[in-house]
Write an enzyme that holds these catalytic residues in place. Structure first.
Site, PDB file in Angstrom:
ATOM      1  CB  SER A   1      55.737  56.155  -3.127  1.00 34.33           C
ATOM      2  OG  SER A   1      55.658  55.507  -1.877  1.00 34.33           O
TER       3      SER A   1
ATOM      4  CG  HIS B   1      54.609  57.569  -7.370  1.00 37.93           C
ATOM      5  ND1 HIS B   1      55.172  58.802  -7.199  1.00 37.93           N
ATOM      6  CD2 HIS B   1      54.121  57.211  -6.148  1.00 37.93           C
ATOM      7  CE1 HIS B   1      55.053  59.175  -5.939  1.00 37.93           C
ATOM      8  NE2 HIS B   1      54.416  58.223  -5.283  1.00 37.93           N
TER       9      HIS B   1
ATOM     10  CE  LYS C   1      52.114  60.955  -5.171  1.00 40.27           C
ATOM     11  NZ  LYS C   1      52.283  62.011  -4.187  1.00 40.27           N
TER      12      LYS C   1
END
Ligand SMILES: Cc1ncc(COP(=O)(O)O)c(C=O)c1O
Length: 395
Positions: free
Chosen positions: A180, A208, A240
């Site tokens: 991250s 991610h 995300k």
């Protein structure tokens, strides 16, 4: 020392070390931008990578669920909160991940602490990458297994630790898929190979990578062509690229059933709001097919990295949308972020304990809807900010 003085002292210590964090109020979030203090500025720290939080289909799905079910889920999933929207969303996640089943938690953080504390029990060993996310670290802290940290993506170190791990009843290797704060991709094929050779199970937190990597956007496991390997346990978040809130685990049906029965962060927390679940299901549908949006996102990242390289900025090289611009000290990073803000760009200062001492940085992440003009403005703002920060620190 009394409670009041202790709190004052703690605050003083954080301020003195430039580690004080404060909340910035965002007034609205047009895609790739934020309105803060009445000004619209370019947002470079967003995880809404594909812009799906504002996609018309996603908003429509959320609106319908809101009208149909109301604002809340009314209870934890094992009581009254298991809306049928969950089953639909979990099926879509499992399909995209090519796993037998999936389960949705109320956040990625809750998924990580739930999975790790259920699976890694006393007598087991957890091998965790040095740069894993805080939620993995907290999951390890909750687990009664022994824990060892291996150097970041260092296969030699990992193998060295595995060679000595025969005495444990089970071995678990845990890694972020895309890290991250550094944005690099874990070498999953080699880690998986080591896991097979030494009888360990691999757990990947793909917060991610989900929505971004792989042709179908399934994430890091797909990116490396490992989706057929059904023994890899995949964790991720819906906060995300999916653009909403929630976490998930994609794995075998038995493993998911065990989590439903034993994961305290699943059992003792209220289910997600209906609008959030419906929005996530619509977003996951879009992720399956939005190849061009993914290409645009990674193309934007490449453009920005090229410009940064040409203008001699110090950033960590990787293949993803996360660009860590290394500044060094916490003080200078904070200052850089503030000056950049004055120049119309918001990139939060990331400092210890989120990153190691001396590597404070601006974590710049582009999103798919940023334009070439945005990228030009960002570079201009970075150059001007660097000049004024450098002047102060040379005094
Ligand atoms: C690698 C990683 N795992 C887990 C999380 C936690 O996810 P969530 O924000 O959904 O709780 C995050 C983000 O905050 C993350 O970056």
């Amino acid at each position: 020392m009394d409670h009041h003085s202790w709190i004052k002292d703690e605050i003083g210590r954080l301020r003195q070390n430039n580690l004080w964090r404060s909340l910035r109020s965002v007034e609205s979030l047009p895609l790739g931008r934020a309105k803060i203090d009445g000004r619209e500025i370019i947002l470079l720290g967003s995880n809404n990578y594909l812009g799906l939080s504002a996609h018309p289909q996603v908003i429509e799905a959320a609106k319908n669920a809101l009208v149909g079910f109301g604002t809340g889920s009314s209870g934890s999933r094992l009581t009254t909160g298991n809306l049928n929207l969950y089953a639909e969303l979990e099926e879509k996640i499992a399909k995209l991940k090519q796993t037998e089943a999936a389960i949705v938690f109320s956040s990625g953080y809750l998924a990580n602490i739930g999975v790790i504390s259920v699976l890694a029990v006393e007598g087991d060993l957890i091998l965790s990458d040095q740069l894993n996310h805080a939620s993995i670290i907290d999951g390890c802290r909750l687990s009664k297994a022994e824990k060892l940290i291996y150097l970041h993506s260092d296969l030699t170190h990992l193998e060295h630790l595995l060679k000595d791990a025969g005495r444990y009843q089970r071995r678990w290797i845990i890694t972020d898929g895309v890290f991250s704060m550094d944005g690099d991709i874990a070498p999953l094929p080699a880690i998986y190979d080591l896991a097979c050779r030494y009888g360990a199970r691999l757990i990947v937190d793909d917060a991610h990578g989900f929505g971004v990597l792989g042709r179908k956007g399934s994430g890091t496991v797909e990116y490396f062509g490992l989706s057929k390997n059904r023994d890899i346990i995949q964790i991720g978040t819906l906060s995300k690229a999916v653009g909403g809130l929630g976490g998930y685990v994609a794995a075998s049906k038995n493993l998911i059933d065990l989590l439903i029965n034993q994961a305290r962060s699943f059992i003792f927390s209220t289910g997600l709001p209906p609008a959030t679940l419906a929005a996530a299901a619509a977003a996951v549908d879009i992720i399956h097919s939005c190849v061009e949006t993914r290409q645009k996102l990674l193309g934007n990242a490449r453009k920005l990295k090229n410009e940064l390289h040409q203008h001699k900025f110090d950033f960590l090289v990787n293949e993803t949308q996360i660009i860590p611009l290394i500044i060094g000290s916490a003080k200078r990073t904070l200052h850089f972020s503030e000056v950049l803000f004055e120049h119309g760009v918001y990139a939060p200062a990331i400092r210890p304990p989120t990153v190691p001492e001396g590597t404070s940085r601006l974590r710049i992440s582009v999103i798919a809807t940023h334009t070439d003009d945005d990228i030009r403005k960002v570079i201009q703002a970075l150059i001007e900010s660097r000049t004024s920060v450098d002047k102060i620190y040379q005094l």
